[in-house]
Design an enzyme around this catalytic site. Structure first.
Site, PDB file in Angstrom:
ATOM      1  N   ASN A   1      -5.172   6.534  -2.880  1.00 18.03           N
ATOM      2  CA  ASN A   1      -4.771   6.584  -1.322  1.00 18.03           C
ATOM      3  C   ASN A   1      -4.375   8.277  -1.175  1.00 18.03           C
ATOM      4  O   ASN A   1      -4.815   8.854  -0.202  1.00 18.03           O
ATOM      5  CB  ASN A   1      -3.808   5.807  -0.756  1.00 18.03           C
ATOM      6  CG  ASN A   1      -4.721   4.413  -0.350  1.00 18.03           C
ATOM      7  OD1 ASN A   1      -5.889   4.481  -0.326  1.00 18.03           O
ATOM      8  ND2 ASN A   1      -4.027   3.410  -0.379  1.00 18.03           N
TER       9      ASN A   1
ATOM     10  N   GLU B   1      -4.192  -0.356  -9.049  1.00 23.02           N
ATOM     11  CA  GLU B   1      -3.077   0.844  -9.580  1.00 23.02           C
ATOM     12  C   GLU B   1      -1.899   0.048  -9.988  1.00 23.02           C
ATOM     13  O   GLU B   1      -1.183  -1.201  -9.429  1.00 23.02           O
ATOM     14  CB  GLU B   1      -2.644   1.376  -8.532  1.00 23.02           C
ATOM     15  CG  GLU B   1      -3.498   2.726  -8.186  1.00 23.02           C
ATOM     16  CD  GLU B   1      -3.233   3.289  -6.787  1.00 23.02           C
ATOM     17  OE1 GLU B   1      -3.325   4.624  -6.751  1.00 23.02           O
ATOM     18  OE2 GLU B   1      -2.835   2.645  -5.750  1.00 23.02           O
TER      19      GLU B   1
ATOM     20  N   HIS C   1      -1.443  -2.583  -7.078  1.00 23.05           N
ATOM     21  CA  HIS C   1      -2.023  -2.395  -5.917  1.00 23.05           C
ATOM     22  C   HIS C   1      -3.554  -2.397  -5.939  1.00 23.05           C
ATOM     23  O   HIS C   1      -4.088  -1.804  -6.643  1.00 23.05           O
ATOM     24  CB  HIS C   1      -1.478  -0.887  -5.343  1.00 23.05           C
ATOM     25  CG  HIS C   1      -2.311  -0.654  -4.107  1.00 23.05           C
ATOM     26  ND1 HIS C   1      -3.009   0.611  -3.920  1.00 23.05           N
ATOM     27  CD2 HIS C   1      -2.329  -1.306  -2.917  1.00 23.05           C
ATOM     28  CE1 HIS C   1      -3.233   0.616  -2.841  1.00 23.05           C
ATOM     29  NE2 HIS C   1      -2.976  -0.483  -2.086  1.00 23.05           N
TER      30      HIS C   1
ATOM     31  N   SER D   1       0.890  -1.297  -0.004  1.00 24.54           N
ATOM     32  CA  SER D   1      -0.154   0.083   0.088  1.00 24.54           C
ATOM     33  C   SER D   1       0.740   1.271   0.105  1.00 24.54           C
ATOM     34  O   SER D   1       0.453   2.204  -0.321  1.00 24.54           O
ATOM     35  CB  SER D   1      -0.961  -0.030   1.334  1.00 24.54           C
ATOM     36  OG  SER D   1      -1.602  -1.271   1.142  1.00 24.54           O
TER      37      SER D   1
HETATM   38  N1  LIG Z   1      -5.700  -4.885   3.806  1.00 20.97           N
HETATM   39  C1  LIG Z   1      -6.049  -3.992   2.714  1.00 20.97           C
HETATM   40  O1  LIG Z   1      -6.991  -3.358   2.654  1.00 20.97           O
HETATM   41  C2  LIG Z   1      -4.956  -3.828   1.613  1.00 20.97           C
HETATM   42  C3  LIG Z   1      -5.229  -3.015   0.566  1.00 20.97           C
HETATM   43  C4  LIG Z   1      -4.573  -3.233  -0.536  1.00 20.97           C
HETATM   44  C5  LIG Z   1      -2.966  -3.841  -0.223  1.00 20.97           C
HETATM   45  N2  LIG Z   1      -2.772  -4.190   0.836  1.00 20.97           N
HETATM   46  C6  LIG Z   1      -1.585  -4.854   1.286  1.00 20.97           C
HETATM   47  O2  LIG Z   1      -1.236  -6.127   1.011  1.00 20.97           O
HETATM   48  C7  LIG Z   1      -0.242  -6.856   1.889  1.00 20.97           C
HETATM   49  C8  LIG Z   1      -1.048  -8.072   2.632  1.00 20.97           C
HETATM   50  O3  LIG Z   1      -1.994  -7.384   3.524  1.00 20.97           O
HETATM   51  P1  LIG Z   1      -3.068  -8.237   3.834  1.00 20.97           P
HETATM   52  O4  LIG Z   1      -4.324  -7.643   4.791  1.00 20.97           O
HETATM   53  O5  LIG Z   1      -3.596  -9.467   2.988  1.00 20.97           O
HETATM   54  O6  LIG Z   1      -2.371  -9.111   5.252  1.00 20.97           O
HETATM   55  P2  LIG Z   1      -2.390 -10.351   6.293  1.00 20.97           P
HETATM   56  O7  LIG Z   1      -1.910 -10.077   7.444  1.00 20.97           O
HETATM   57  O8  LIG Z   1      -4.009 -10.774   6.132  1.00 20.97           O
HETATM   58  O9  LIG Z   1      -1.645 -11.682   5.293  1.00 20.97           O
HETATM   59  C9  LIG Z   1      -0.233 -11.813   5.281  1.00 20.97           C
HETATM   60  C10 LIG Z   1       0.025 -12.951   5.062  1.00 20.97           C
HETATM   61  O10 LIG Z   1       1.437 -13.166   4.791  1.00 20.97           O
HETATM   62  C11 LIG Z   1       1.925 -14.232   5.257  1.00 20.97           C
HETATM   63  N3  LIG Z   1       3.292 -14.330   5.332  1.00 20.97           N
HETATM   64  C12 LIG Z   1       4.057 -13.374   6.214  1.00 20.97           C
HETATM   65  N4  LIG Z   1       5.481 -13.600   6.291  1.00 20.97           N
HETATM   66  C13 LIG Z   1       5.550 -14.197   4.846  1.00 20.97           C
HETATM   67  C14 LIG Z   1       6.587 -14.875   4.048  1.00 20.97           C
HETATM   68  N5  LIG Z   1       8.005 -14.317   4.308  1.00 20.97           N
HETATM   69  N6  LIG Z   1       6.214 -15.477   3.179  1.00 20.97           N
HETATM   70  C15 LIG Z   1       5.139 -15.736   2.882  1.00 20.97           C
HETATM   71  N7  LIG Z   1       3.993 -15.502   3.630  1.00 20.97           N
HETATM   72  C16 LIG Z   1       4.126 -14.944   4.537  1.00 20.97           C
HETATM   73  C17 LIG Z   1       1.134 -14.489   6.716  1.00 20.97           C
HETATM   74  O11 LIG Z   1       1.148 -15.690   7.244  1.00 20.97           O
HETATM   75  C18 LIG Z   1      -0.480 -13.943   6.103  1.00 20.97           C
HETATM   76  O12 LIG Z   1      -0.954 -15.011   5.699  1.00 20.97           O
HETATM   77  C19 LIG Z   1       0.231  -5.648   2.515  1.00 20.97           C
HETATM   78  O13 LIG Z   1       1.398  -5.210   1.949  1.00 20.97           O
HETATM   79  C20 LIG Z   1      -0.811  -4.619   2.591  1.00 20.97           C
HETATM   80  O14 LIG Z   1      -0.443  -3.319   2.892  1.00 20.97           O
HETATM   81  C21 LIG Z   1      -3.689  -4.504   1.882  1.00 20.97           C
END
Ligand SMILES: NC(=O)c1ccc[n+]([C@@H]2O[C@H](COP(=O)([O-])OP(=O)(O)OC[C@H]3O[C@@H](n4cnc5c(N)ncnc54)[C@H](O)[C@@H]3O)[C@@H](O)[C@H]2O)c1
Length: 291
Positions: free
Chosen positions: A191, A152, A140, A119
């Site tokens: 954003n 994005e 994104h 993000s």
């Molecule tokens: N939540 C949102 O609204 C949103 C929107 C757009 C982008 N993002 C971005 O997406 C990404 C993920 O966000 P999320 O909300 O899905 O997080 P989340 O915490 O739900 O999921 C992250 C996952 O990554 C796994 N993980 C941790 N370390 C790891 C590794 N080394 N190798 C493989 N897997 C690993 C964890 O076990 C977990 O299942 C972040 O960068 C976040 O900024 C989030």
């Protein structure tokens, strides 16, 4: 012309599992990787549940089994060897992401695109630790990825034109709408436009000028939005949104991106939104809002 038949997703959390579903529904085969088996199991259940909802609503002709068969669940990055594109979705932590890109770029083919769903972390920071930095870009997605259409497509300092064009093609192939962002500035494009409005809404509530409910209703009814800023905040997660605001503030040093104290306190208290059943609003266990 690249075909994008096989997609690799690293991180099977909320975003990773949703994006895996989007790609599988578009007919692609998906390798979904996570270091935690529990995350993979949870991802499988949530994909199954969500695909079923699509079918029930008549939005998908195929059956659950067909979609699930396209997804391989794994805890090994080595299974990314044959994919055409990788979308990284591990937690928003630059060290974790850099480690993934470093390892991954030594496993995938020379022509594989490497992308991050970050993000706020600059794409360039992930590109520089990769073997072929010109093949790295930002993709994104917005939450929940099964429903939000905009993605994005972000150019890092070293991303080449071919990679950008292929990123745009891939996003169209999964049925989404690509928004080209030509530089990896903090907060990227959407954003960056949206945060100051959300921050102003929180400040107005903080000052007692209006309630959370009034602001959301007003923003929906005056501007034709589907959700007000507080409803969006609860869906995205207050912690996730606050962290993205903070990174944008840290890079720009512009107070218009600084998360208000009320938001900071709610995050401290664990009121993170739907996922904790309490955020700006309160929720039942099935995620519906308490009235
Ligand atoms: N939540 C949102 O609204 C949103 C929107 C757009 C982008 N993002 C971005 O997406 C990404 C993920 O966000 P999320 O909300 O899905 O997080 P989340 O915490 O739900 O999921 C992250 C996952 O990554 C796994 N993980 C941790 N370390 C790891 C590794 N080394 N190798 C493989 N897997 C690993 C964890 O076990 C977990 O299942 C972040 O960068 C976040 O900024 C989030």
């Amino acid at each position: 012309m690249m075909s994008f038949e096989r997609v690799g997703i690293v991180g099977a959390g909320m975003m990773g599992s949703g994006i895996a579903q989007v790609c599988a529904q578009a007919g692609m085969s998906v390798v979904l990787m996570d270091i935690h088996i529990s995350s993979l199991e949870k991802a499988k259940h949530s994909i199954e549940w969500s695909v079923r909802k699509f079918i029930e609503k008549g939005k998908l002709k195929e059956n659950v089994g067909t979609i699930l068969k396209r997804v391989t669940f794994t805890d090994s990055l080595k299974d990314m060897r044959e994919v055409d594109i990788v979308i990284e979705n591990v937690p928003e932590d630059v060290e974790i992401k850099r480690e993934v890109f470093k390892t991954l770029s030594r496993i995938v083919r020379r022509d594989t695109l490497l992308s991050s769903d970050t993000s706020a972390i600059p794409v360039t920071e992930l590109a520089v630790v990769s073997r072929y930095p010109e093949r790295v870009l930002g993709l994104h997605f917005f939450s929940p990825p099964q429903f939000m259409q905009a993605v994005e497509v972000i150019r890092g300092v070293v991303t080449d034109d071919d990679t950008m064009n292929k990123g745009v093609t891939f996003i169209r192939m999964v049925g989404k709408f690509p928004i080209r962002v030509e530089r990896d500035v903090a907060g990227f494009l959407l954003n960056r436009i949206n945060f100051p409005g959300t921050i102003e809404a929180i400040r107005l509530v903080e000052e007692g000028i209006a309630s959370v409910e009034e602001v959301d209703a007003g923003m929906r009814l005056a501007f034709g939005r589907k959700m007000g800023p507080f409803e969006t905040g609860d869906m995205v997660g207050l912690d996730v949104m606050m962290q993205a605001m903070m990174s944008t503030y840290q890079e720009t040093k512009d107070m218009k991106f600084y998360p208000p104290v009320l938001m900071q306190r709610k995050v401290k208290a664990g009121h993170l939104g739907i996922k904790t059943r309490k955020g700006w609003y309160e929720y039942n266990d099935d995620g519906t809002r308490k009235t």
